[in-house]
Each structure stands twice: as structure tokens, then as C-alpha cells.
Design an enzyme around this catalytic site. Structure first.
Site, mmCIF file in Angstrom:
data_model
loop_
_atom_site.group_PDB
_atom_site.id
_atom_site.type_symbol
_atom_site.label_atom_id
_atom_site.label_comp_id
_atom_site.label_asym_id
_atom_site.label_seq_id
_atom_site.Cartn_x
_atom_site.Cartn_y
_atom_site.Cartn_z
ATOM 1 N N GLU A 69 0.844 -1.190 0.000
ATOM 2 C CA GLU A 69 0.000 0.000 0.000
ATOM 3 C C GLU A 69 0.886 1.249 0.000
ATOM 4 O O GLU A 69 1.744 1.387 0.871
ATOM 5 C CB GLU A 69 -0.900 -0.015 1.237
ATOM 6 N N GLN A 114 1.977 -1.956 5.865
ATOM 7 C CA GLN A 114 2.230 -0.533 6.133
ATOM 8 C C GLN A 114 2.595 -0.239 7.591
ATOM 9 O O GLN A 114 3.496 0.548 7.859
ATOM 10 C CB GLN A 114 1.012 0.272 5.696
ATOM 11 N N ASP A 130 0.945 -2.949 13.227
ATOM 12 C CA ASP A 130 -0.367 -3.251 13.812
ATOM 13 C C ASP A 130 -1.306 -3.933 12.809
ATOM 14 O O ASP A 130 -2.260 -4.575 13.196
ATOM 15 C CB ASP A 130 -1.011 -1.957 14.321
ATOM 16 N N HIS A 184 -0.924 2.523 15.818
ATOM 17 C CA HIS A 184 0.285 2.950 15.105
ATOM 18 C C HIS A 184 1.494 2.931 16.007
ATOM 19 O O HIS A 184 2.437 3.696 15.816
ATOM 20 C CB HIS A 184 0.104 4.355 14.516
#
Ligand SMILES: Cc1ncc(C[n+]2csc(CCOP(=O)(O)OP(=O)(O)O)c2C)c(N)n1
Ligand SMILES: [Mg+2]
Length: 803
Positions: free
Chosen positions: A495, A548, A551, A593
Site C-alpha cells: 500500500e 504498512q 499493527d 500505530h
């Protein structure tokens, strides 16, 4: 959704009379194998059985369209397909049912997988690739329903890359201009899984040569399809994916599982379309049956109506195939009876050969053990007991290896007060068997070839005062640029990886420089990003698949755990997929995050390497090591490290960081502090504060969690300091507990410890948002100082009084 193929050519133009009769023979051989297989389980010769009966005809049709270089990614019903290709003999089929651990007898998994799990061997014994374009290839099956789908996408995507990326044209061992089709199979009920839909969508977007067949027998174990699928029909549901004149999409075909002509035509058409035009095709094969129910675990009479059971008998694909052959005048009833009888005899013969081979090995071991135990009896105070144990073992019916080894171990306990040459022989024999059983049941979790990551030559980074200070992300950018320029097999995707060069810009500008096939954006689909990586790595490429944020690894974790991490193990070194997962984690901001679920990774990804670099210089060296190896790994970069300054090594792209070798960041004599990743800077800072209080802490960065400290660096440090704390950002009992266990179990430190070994993890909850959330959720330098000071206070309250 009409079958355009029917307009194309008649089946008899595609298939000769001889071939049809050969097909009949394969079908009935496979059926007899299923029928006899079930009996073997009920006789106690095998533990469990799941068979491909009722699905024979479609698989024969699929095998006709399958070409060398193609790949299958399917599930446990596909025995007929494998047999039709010549990739599975009946003897091998039974060897797997019995769990024969010999790789020649059972090439798919060397007895490690349940029956019905198919695989071809892509690797030579030394771990080098075979020429995959000269083989019929099957990826190694796994049991979770629909888990064959993400990898299928990757297998098909590899063809796309081989055709479109001209830099790959020389890799003729893996592809012939991307002409290979990836063939998937899945049960109707399994299409309810999310990964099925995710894979279908991604294949439609990517326009990859993937033919996915749905074997629809109306059930998923006991649950009928109305409970599984909207409108009870997966092809109806997927209609929106059908390509049109103006829009790309899927070609969707529907065909009945008993209709030989239609099946042959459908698979022929699908194969051509996918191969020539890279159009994904979905074949919904309906009206299949389960003559023996789902598996040996139960009978379908419990949940199917009498009408359904009768329908299944009437529409059995072999019965229908027979009728077809007779009505078309290709053979008589008697001819087919003869083929059937021959097939049955052949299956029986091969089954018996498989049993003789499998049980013969164990019987030989049993005989040796019985003789050795009997020998120990003479002159032993335990004579009667030993002889009785030997007799019982000798008499056992269908013994398994456990019976033999367990008796030997019990005998050795009985002999604990004896010392005799006979006992010595028994013990030696047992030690030797232990090694063999390790090889049979526990080898190949990691690569055992020369391409093991642990064998990669060490090349240190060259850094001096002239090395420019740059942002951490620029170190990675330089590394990726170098690798893209020097290794055509290497590509990165995920992504936001393409156009903007990932959310932290380590690939910035590299798509423009190296092209879209090398640095590529994907849709948001972690599970199939992982599958895309696995499939392409299985076909000789070197992908970096980006997740990305750490998590979000959970979405792809199942594929990593079930498929990638177990691949070398479950094929006993027959396949490899050296996929690198790149992600970023540890502290930054908030609940989704800033996670550091390293314990989760450690528990589920044995079979992969787990790298936790403290900065981008180390990360680049680890990537290099991994790319020189043939092993899968995950690299967790520090989310807060991309803008920190580091010196760009002169030999970026060439130096390696060895796995399993911790680095001492600061020497000390009072206590050892062990950590990794973003915590390195925090612990280092704390150690400097402690120094001012007169406490000398040694700080160690483990660098990789799997493998863990192969050099014994932590143990050596503890022998010097006699105290240790393991600190990280994971939950209590997570990776800090893992590190503690590793050191206690493997480094012989207990007697050197003067204080209780401790852990300093984050709070059990996820980190709260904002800098204060971080401070109160994760270990800070203050926490480290406090913990160490408290420990030193217990040691020497006069020097370190209570605060
Ligand atoms: C993720 C997962 N959930 C549950 C199971 C247990 N299970 C094995 S087969 C099966 C039914 C599958 O039905 P279908 O996809 O229609 O294939 P069929 O066996 O009918 O050919 C189930 C629920 C599993 N293997 N994996
Ligand atoms: Mg089903």
C-alpha cells in the site's frame, strides 16, 4: 455466463477415444483409492482420511489443460488431478495416508501432512531450484479453508511479472514469457472465507492468469450451501466480476461435475484464455457429490436426506461418465467393467506395497529394539520386567514408532542402576534413533541448505567521518535503489509503496527510476499482499511485501503462520518461498500505530527470521543478508527512526548484518540490559543517567529475535555483571519473557545470577494516544532508571538508598 467454449470445438476434436478410456481408468483408480483409503482408516492403519471421491471428472479435465510450468494451489480433494498428471502414484497416495516419513515414498511432505495434502518438489536436494518450466508444479497444500487463495494470486502474478518485466526474460528456468497459468481449487463452502473474496477482487484488478475452480458438492461438512452462500450460488454472487466488452474482469463459467464433455471444453477454454490473454477465469463446477461423505470423521447419512443421498448416487460423476462412454459407443459395459477390475487390482497392489514399505521400516526398528532389550536382560536385576517389555513390543499389532521408542526409553529407566555393554548398545541405538527421528519429524524448520541466512558471509558496513549524515529513510532508499539496479528478481510492493515510495519514503523516486513492475502500489489487502509475496517467491522471484504498519500485520498473519513459516518444514525442504515482509512498528502514536506485538510474532512465525533493527543502517544490512539467503523473514523497522540522522555507509547495498548476533551498545559491569528496536535508544539514554549515579549498565541490542543470540553474548555479559533486565515495548509476558526464557534455557546463567532476572515490558493495554499516552504506556528512560536503581538498592541499600 454461457459457456462460450461450447461454440468452439467439440470434445471429440480435443480428446481421442484412447484418451477417454485412459481418463476412465484414472477416474476409477482414484475412486478405488478413496474407497480403500477409508477402509484403511477404519482398520486402524491410518489415523484420518479425507478423499477426492465425487470430484474425479472435473479434475481429469483440469489436468488436460494444465501445462508444464503451470502451478496448482488447491485443497484436499485434488487427488485425481495429481494422479492424472502423473504427479501422484497410488502408492505415494497411500504412503501419505500412513504417514510414511521417507521423502522418496511420500514426496509431498515426507509424512508430515495429513492425507490429501499435495505438493511437488521445486528444489533439488541441495536447495537449488529445479527448472520449474519443465515440471507440473503444485504448491504445498495447507488445511485452513481458502488459505490456498492468497498464494494462488501470487503464483498467477508471477506470470504477469515474467511477461511484463523485460528484466526477467533471462530467468527461463522459472517462466516462458509468463505463459504459466496458476490453477486454484476450492470447496463451495470455503468461498465464504474473506480471503477468497479478497483474492478474487485482487485477481480481477491485476488481471492475472489464474483459473479458480470451485468444487461445489452443495455442502461444507454438514452445512448445506444455503447457509454458506447468498442465493446459494457463488457464481451468481460473483456476477459483477464478469468481464464485458468494455471492462476487464473475470470470465465466469458454470458447468456440471458429471458432464465430461462440458468439463473438458470449459477447462480447455479457461486455460487458453488465461494463458494467452492473462484473463482470470472462475469455473463454478456444480452438482458434484461426496460418495463417502466429508471424511472418515463421520457419516453423511446423519445430515443428508434420503433424497439427497439417492441423488448423489444417481449423479455420481463416474456413473455418468460410464453412461456417456457407452452411449457414445466408445466402449461397451464389459470393456469398462474390465478396466474397473484392473484398476481395482492395481490400487490394491500399490496400497499393499505402500503398507509393506511403511510398516517394514518400523518393524525393522522394532526387531532391533526387541533384540537389544532382550540382550540387556541377562544379568540384570530387572530381567523379568525387561523380558516382558520386549515380549509385549514384539507382539504388538501394527506397531508405530512411538511403541518402539517408548519401550526403549522405559527400559533405559529400568536399567538405571545397571552398567553393561548390552545397556550401552541399547543407549547408543536410542541416541541414533533420536537423531533419525529429529530428521523425520523436526528438521527443516529453517533452511538446511547452503543458502541458509546463517551461512551468509559477513561484510561489515564501511562508515567513517566522511560518510554523509542523512535521514534514516535515505539509507534504505539508497539500499533499495542499489538492489533494484543489481538484482532483476527483486521487487517491492504494498500500500502506497509505488508512486509516493511508501508512507515514509524509503522508495521515493524509485518507481520513476525502475518502473511500475519493480516498485508497485497495491490495494489495501494485507492478507493477499502476503499471498502475492509467497506465490511470487515460490516461482523464483525476490519480493519485499510491505505491511504498512506492524499493527496491521494481523490481517496477513494467518498466511505467514500457516503457509510461509511452515513451508520448508511441511515439504521437508521440497519448496521454498524466500519472501521478506517489510513493516514498521514500535513506538509512535496510539493504539494502532505504535504496537510492538513481538510475542505474537514469535509464537506464530517459527520458521521465519524475525529482525528488529534499531536503525536503518542495521535494517539495510539485514535486508542484504536475507536477500543473499533463501529464507523468509520479517523486518520490523523503527517507526520513529526515518527522520533521525545516520551515516550513509560507503558500501550501502553490499554490507551484511549477521542474524543472531547481538551487539553490545555500551559496556558495563553492574547489570546487563537487553533490548531491541526503538527501545535501544531509550535504554542507552537510561544507562547514561545510571552512570552518573554510579551504576554501570551494559546495554545489548539483540538485533534479531529469531534466531536469538547464537553467539551467547548475553550469557557472557551476565557472567560478568551477574544481573539482567530484559526490556521491550511488548505486553508483559511477550517478547521480554521470550528473551528471558531463551537465555535461561540455553545460556547456563542461573548460577551466575546474584539478583532475580527481571523483565521491563510495556503495559498490558495498547499504548494510549499522544506523547503522554506513550510515556504512561511504554517503558521510558525514567522507568528503566527506576527499575535498575531499585534492583541495585536491593543489592546495596547503603550505596543506593531508598528514594
Ligand atoms: C479455517 C478453517 N475452518 C474450518 C475448517 C474445518 N473444515 C475442514 S473442511 C471444511 C468444510 C469445507 O467445505 P467445502 O469448502 O465445501 O469443501 P468440501 O470438503 O465440501 O469439498 C471445514 C469447515 C478448516 N479446515 N479451516
Ligand atoms: Mg463442499
Amino acid at each position: 455466463m454461457t459457456l462460450k467454449a461450447q461454440e468452439k470445438e467439440s470434445t471429440l476434436a480435443l480428446v481421442s477415444k484412447e484418451e477417454i478410456l485412459r481418463d476412465f481408468r484414472v477416474a476409477v483408480e482414484s475412486r478405488h483409492a478413496s474407497l480403500m483409503g477409508r477402509k484403511e482408516v477404519f482398520m486402524g492403519k491410518a489415523k484420518f482420511g479425507i478423499f477426492g471421491d465425487g470430484k474425479e471428472l472435473a479434475q481429469i479435465a483440469m489436468a488436460k489443460a494444465f501445462r508444464k510450468g503451470d502451478f496448482r494451489s488447491g485443497y484436499y480433494r485434488d487427488q485425481t488431478f495429481m494422479m492424472a498428471l502423473g504427479e501422484l502414484t497410488v502408492q505415494q497416495y497411500f504412503a501419505q495416508l500412513y504417514a510414511h516419513t521417507n521423502v522418496e515414498a511420500e514426496p509431498a511432505s515426507a509424512g508430515r501432512l495429513m492425507n490429501g495434502h499435495f505438493a511437488t518438489r521445486s528444489l533439488n536436494e541441495d536447495g537449488t531450484w529445479k527448472n520449474l518450466t519443465e515440471m507440473y508444479n503444485s504448491a504445498a497444500d495447507i488445511s485452513p479453508t481458502a488459505a490456498q487463495m492468497p498464494k494462488l494470486l501470487g503464483l498467477a502474478y508471477a506470470s504477469k511479472l515474467f511477461r511484463e518485466n523485460k528484466g526477467l526474460q533471462e530467468l527461463t528456468q522459472f517462466s516462458n514469457n509468463g505463459n504459466e497459468v496458476a490453477w486454484g481449487t476450492i470447496g463451495n463452502a470455503s468461498t465464504s472465507e474473506g480471503m477468497f473474496f479478497e483474492s478474487i477482487n485482487a485477481a480481477g484488478v491485476l488481471q492475472v492468469p489464474m483459473v479458480i475452480s470451485i468444487w461445489d458438492d452443495g455442502y461444507g461438512i454438514s452445512v448445506p450451501k444455503e447457509y454458506h452462500t447468498t442465493k446459494g450460488s457463488i457464481s451468481e454472487v460473483l456476477m459483477g466480476f464478469q468481464r464485458t466488452e468494455n471492462e476487464k474482469g473475470f470470465e465466469i463459467l458454470k458447468v456440471n461435475g458429471w458432464d465430461y464433455e462440458a468439463l473438458v471444453q470449459a477447462f480447455d477454454y479457461a486455460g487458453e484464455l488465461a494463458r494467452n490473454e492473462h484473463v482470470p477465469v472462475l469455473i463454478h463446477v456444480e452438482e458434484m457429490t461426496q460418495p463417502q461423505g466429508h471424511s472418515t470423521s463421520g457419516s453423511h447419512e446423519r445430515y443428508k436426506s434420503a433424497e439427497r443421498l439417492k441423488w448423489e448416487k444417481d449423479w455420481d460423476c463416474i456413473k455418468k461418465f460410464r453412461e456417456y462412454i457407452i452411449t457414445t459407443g466408445l466402449a461397451s459395459e464389459e470393456d469398462l467393467d474390465k478396466i474397473d477390475a484392473e484398476a481395482k487390482a492395481e490400487v490394491k497392489k500399490q496400497k499393499e506395497a505402500a503398507w509393506a514399505d511403511f510398516s517394514g521400516e518400523i518393524k525393522k526398528e522394532l526387531q532391533e529394539a526387541v533384540t537389544l532389550i532382550r540382550n540387556t536382560a541377562e544379568g540384570s536385576s530387572q530381567k523379568a520386567n525387561l523380558l516382558q517389555m520386549a515380549e509385549e513390543l514384539a507382539k504388538s499389532i501394527n506397531p508405530i514408532r512411538k511403541d518402539v521408542i517408548s519401550t526403549v526409553r522405559k527400559s533405559l529407566f529400568l536399567l538405571r542402576n545397571d552398567s553393561s555393554p548390552a545397556k550401552e548398545s541399547l543407549r547408543n541405538w536410542y541416541e541414533n534413533q533420536k537423531e533419525q527421528n529429529h530428521d523425520r519429524y523436526s528438521s527443516h524448520l529453517y533452511s538446511e541448505s547452503d543458502f541458509s541466512a546463517l551461512k551468509v558471509a559477513q561484510k561489515p558496513a564501511k562508515v567513517d567521518d566522511s560518510s554523509p549524515l542523512v535521514d534514516g529513510r535515505e539509507i534504505l532508499q539508497a539500499f533499495f535503489d542499489y538492489t533494484l539496479s543489481n538484482d532483476p528478481r527483486f521487487f517491492a510492493f504494498g500500500e502506497d509503496v509505488g508512486k509516493i515510495g511508501d508512507v515514509n519514503q524509503a522508495f521515493a523516486g524509485l518507481q520513476a527510476k525502475h518502473g511500475e513492475w519493480r516498485v508497485t502500489d497495491t490495494s489495501i489487502r494485507e492478507c493477499t499482499i502476503v499471498g502475492q509475496g509467497i506465490g511470487t517467491a515460490l516461482r523464483g522471484l525476490r519480493p519485499i511485501a510491505e505491511i504498512q504498519y506492524l499493527d496491521y500485520l494481523l490481517y496477513g498473519l494467518q498466511m505467514l503462520s500457516d503457509d510461509l513459516a511452515s513451508l520448508q518444514y511441511r515439504t521437508k525442504g521440497g519448496q521454498k518461498a524466500p519472501l521478506i515482509i517489510r513493516t514498521r512498528g514500535h513506538r509512535l502514536e496510539g493504539v494502532w500505530h505504535a504496537g510492538s506485538p513481538m510475542g505474537m510474532i514469535l509464537s506464530t512465525l517459527r520458521g521465519m527470521h524475525v529482525c528488529v533493527p534499531r536503525d536503518m543502517t542495521q535494517a539495510a544490512g539485514m535486508y542484504k543478508t536475507l536477500l543473499e539467503s533463501d529464507e523468509p523473514a520479517i523486518v520490523v523497522e523503527c517507526l520513529n527512526g526515518y527522520r533521525l540522522k545516520e551515516r550513509l555507509p560507503h558500501n550501502i547495498g553490499q554490507y551484511t548484518v549477521p542474524l543472531g548476533q547481538p551487539e553490545i551498545l555500551k559496556e558495563g559491569s553492574d547489570i546487563t540490559l537487553v533490548t531491541y528496536g526503538s527501545m535501544c535508544r531509550i535504554v542507552f539514554e537510561a544507562a547514561q543517567e545510571l552512570e552518573e549515579m554510579g551504576i554501570s549498565a551494559e546495554v545489548i541490542d539483540v538485533q534479531t529475535l529469531l534466531p536469538f543470540d547464537l553467539t551467547g553474548t548475553i550469557g557472557e555479559s551476565i557472567r560478568k555483571t551477574n544481573r539482567v533486565i530484559f526490556a521491550d515495548e511488548d505486553v508483559p509476558g511477550g517478547a521480554s519473557a521470550f528473551m528471558l526464557q531463551q537465555v535461561m534455557d540455553h545460556q547456563d546463567v542461573f548460577r551466575y545470577l546474584d539478583s532475580e532476572p527481571q523483565t521491563l515490558p510495556a503495559k498490558a493495554h495498547r499504548p494510549a494516544y499522544s506523547s503522554d499516552g506513550d510515556y504512561f504506556s511504554k517503558p521510558s528512560a525514567d522507568d528503566v532508571v527506576e527499575k535498575v536503581y531499585q534492583l541495585m538498592h536491593e543489592v546495596d541499600p547503603n550505596r543506593f538508598p531508598e528514594l
